[in-house]
Write a protein that holds these residues in place. Sequence first.
Motif, PDB file in Angstrom:
ATOM      1  N   THR A 125       0.688  -1.120  -0.057  1.00 50.11           N
ATOM      2  CA  THR A 125      -0.142   0.062   0.062  1.00 50.11           C
ATOM      3  C   THR A 125       0.895   1.286  -0.197  1.00 50.11           C
ATOM      4  O   THR A 125       1.637   1.323   0.937  1.00 50.11           O
ATOM      5  CB  THR A 125      -1.058   0.001   1.155  1.00 50.11           C
ATOM      6  OG1 THR A 125      -1.769  -1.141   1.214  1.00 50.11           O
ATOM      7  CG2 THR A 125      -1.878   0.876   1.148  1.00 50.11           C
ATOM      8  N   HIS A 126       0.688   1.836  -1.020  1.00 49.30           N
ATOM      9  CA  HIS A 126       1.307   3.308  -1.003  1.00 49.30           C
ATOM     10  C   HIS A 126       1.030   4.243   0.007  1.00 49.30           C
ATOM     11  O   HIS A 126      -0.279   4.526   0.538  1.00 49.30           O
ATOM     12  CB  HIS A 126       1.096   3.810  -2.536  1.00 49.30           C
ATOM     13  CG  HIS A 126       1.833   5.248  -2.811  1.00 49.30           C
ATOM     14  ND1 HIS A 126       1.568   6.451  -2.343  1.00 49.30           N
ATOM     15  CD2 HIS A 126       2.884   5.365  -3.590  1.00 49.30           C
ATOM     16  CE1 HIS A 126       2.443   7.194  -2.749  1.00 49.30           C
ATOM     17  NE2 HIS A 126       3.537   6.354  -3.549  1.00 49.30           N
ATOM     18  N   PRO A 127       1.586   4.952   0.429  1.00 47.83           N
ATOM     19  CA  PRO A 127       1.302   5.828   1.428  1.00 47.83           C
ATOM     20  C   PRO A 127       0.407   7.029   1.257  1.00 47.83           C
ATOM     21  O   PRO A 127      -0.379   7.267   2.096  1.00 47.83           O
ATOM     22  CB  PRO A 127       2.453   7.038   1.874  1.00 47.83           C
ATOM     23  CG  PRO A 127       3.744   5.946   1.499  1.00 47.83           C
ATOM     24  CD  PRO A 127       3.173   5.106   0.386  1.00 47.83           C
ATOM     25  N   GLY A 128       0.352   7.213  -0.240  1.00 45.08           N
ATOM     26  CA  GLY A 128      -0.952   7.980  -0.774  1.00 45.08           C
ATOM     27  C   GLY A 128      -2.054   7.654  -0.505  1.00 45.08           C
ATOM     28  O   GLY A 128      -3.336   8.305  -0.204  1.00 45.08           O
TER      29      GLY A 128
ATOM     30  N   ALA B  73       6.409   2.829   4.839  1.00 42.55           N
ATOM     31  CA  ALA B  73       5.270   2.269   3.873  1.00 42.55           C
ATOM     32  C   ALA B  73       5.928   2.764   2.651  1.00 42.55           C
ATOM     33  O   ALA B  73       5.702   1.762   1.616  1.00 42.55           O
ATOM     34  CB  ALA B  73       3.958   3.123   4.031  1.00 42.55           C
ATOM     35  N   GLN B  74       6.572   3.887   2.364  1.00 42.17           N
ATOM     36  CA  GLN B  74       7.213   4.135   1.126  1.00 42.17           C
ATOM     37  C   GLN B  74       8.348   3.274   0.711  1.00 42.17           C
ATOM     38  O   GLN B  74       8.544   2.734  -0.403  1.00 42.17           O
ATOM     39  CB  GLN B  74       7.730   5.581   1.093  1.00 42.17           C
ATOM     40  CG  GLN B  74       8.120   6.045  -0.201  1.00 42.17           C
ATOM     41  CD  GLN B  74       7.214   6.193  -1.285  1.00 42.17           C
ATOM     42  OE1 GLN B  74       6.274   6.750  -1.069  1.00 42.17           O
ATOM     43  NE2 GLN B  74       7.263   5.393  -2.276  1.00 42.17           N
ATOM     44  N   ARG B  75       9.100   2.775   1.816  1.00 44.29           N
ATOM     45  CA  ARG B  75      10.192   2.015   1.280  1.00 44.29           C
ATOM     46  C   ARG B  75       9.747   0.803   0.719  1.00 44.29           C
ATOM     47  O   ARG B  75      10.259  -0.128  -0.116  1.00 44.29           O
ATOM     48  CB  ARG B  75      11.112   1.697   2.645  1.00 44.29           C
ATOM     49  CG  ARG B  75      12.337   0.668   2.599  1.00 44.29           C
ATOM     50  CD  ARG B  75      13.096   0.430   3.796  1.00 44.29           C
ATOM     51  NE  ARG B  75      11.994  -0.028   4.760  1.00 44.29           N
ATOM     52  CZ  ARG B  75      11.931  -1.497   4.963  1.00 44.29           C
ATOM     53  NH1 ARG B  75      12.719  -2.295   4.179  1.00 44.29           N
ATOM     54  NH2 ARG B  75      11.372  -1.805   6.085  1.00 44.29           N
ATOM     55  N   ALA B  76       8.673  -0.012   1.746  1.00 45.99           N
ATOM     56  CA  ALA B  76       8.229  -1.050   1.021  1.00 45.99           C
ATOM     57  C   ALA B  76       7.629  -1.171  -0.581  1.00 45.99           C
ATOM     58  O   ALA B  76       7.694  -1.867  -1.245  1.00 45.99           O
ATOM     59  CB  ALA B  76       6.641  -1.682   1.925  1.00 45.99           C
ATOM     60  N   VAL B  77       7.073   0.083  -0.678  1.00 44.15           N
ATOM     61  CA  VAL B  77       6.749   0.166  -2.105  1.00 44.15           C
ATOM     62  C   VAL B  77       7.750   0.426  -3.168  1.00 44.15           C
ATOM     63  O   VAL B  77       7.974  -0.268  -4.193  1.00 44.15           O
ATOM     64  CB  VAL B  77       5.700   1.477  -2.332  1.00 44.15           C
ATOM     65  CG1 VAL B  77       5.509   1.855  -3.822  1.00 44.15           C
ATOM     66  CG2 VAL B  77       4.253   1.351  -1.589  1.00 44.15           C
ATOM     67  N   ASP B  78       8.792   1.040  -2.677  1.00 48.65           N
ATOM     68  CA  ASP B  78       9.938   1.574  -3.491  1.00 48.65           C
ATOM     69  C   ASP B  78      10.708  -0.031  -3.732  1.00 48.65           C
ATOM     70  O   ASP B  78      11.396  -0.292  -5.064  1.00 48.65           O
ATOM     71  CB  ASP B  78      10.898   2.438  -2.991  1.00 48.65           C
ATOM     72  CG  ASP B  78      10.393   3.790  -3.000  1.00 48.65           C
ATOM     73  OD1 ASP B  78       9.555   4.046  -3.709  1.00 48.65           O
ATOM     74  OD2 ASP B  78      11.034   4.465  -2.106  1.00 48.65           O
ATOM     75  N   LEU B  79      10.848  -0.868  -2.710  1.00 47.32           N
ATOM     76  CA  LEU B  79      11.599  -2.170  -2.959  1.00 47.32           C
ATOM     77  C   LEU B  79      10.729  -2.922  -3.626  1.00 47.32           C
ATOM     78  O   LEU B  79      11.301  -3.702  -4.774  1.00 47.32           O
ATOM     79  CB  LEU B  79      11.665  -2.678  -1.561  1.00 47.32           C
ATOM     80  CG  LEU B  79      13.040  -2.135  -0.723  1.00 47.32           C
ATOM     81  CD1 LEU B  79      13.040  -2.626   0.573  1.00 47.32           C
ATOM     82  CD2 LEU B  79      14.354  -2.382  -1.482  1.00 47.32           C
TER      83      LEU B  79
END
Length: 104
Positions: free
Chosen positions: A14-17, A78-84
């Motif tokens: 889930t993206h932070p946005g 949360a952002q790191r999970a999306v980026d990875l």
Amino acid sequence: MTPESLSGLERRPTHPGEMLREDFMPDYQLTVTRLATAVGVSRQSINELLRERRALSPEMALRLARLFGNSPEFWLNAQRAVDLWDAAKAIGKEVARIKPLSAA
């Protein structure tokens, strides 16, 4: 998480946005304008984050953490999970070809 475990996920984290849009804003009855004003950024910045067209920055993590009473790490993780996950999908096959080194 390792690239191997991330690439095995069926769906993108889930993206932070999305978290802001679906969970936080309704709970606090925030509009884009009210959120932007509350954290001291432009409506465009908030709108791009909510539409998942912008990554959450460390600066925004600090602002949101202060506003909502949680931690900057919550937002950055949360952002790191999306980026990875995105990186694993983009270059996962290349990474899989790298042979791990063994210590002598």
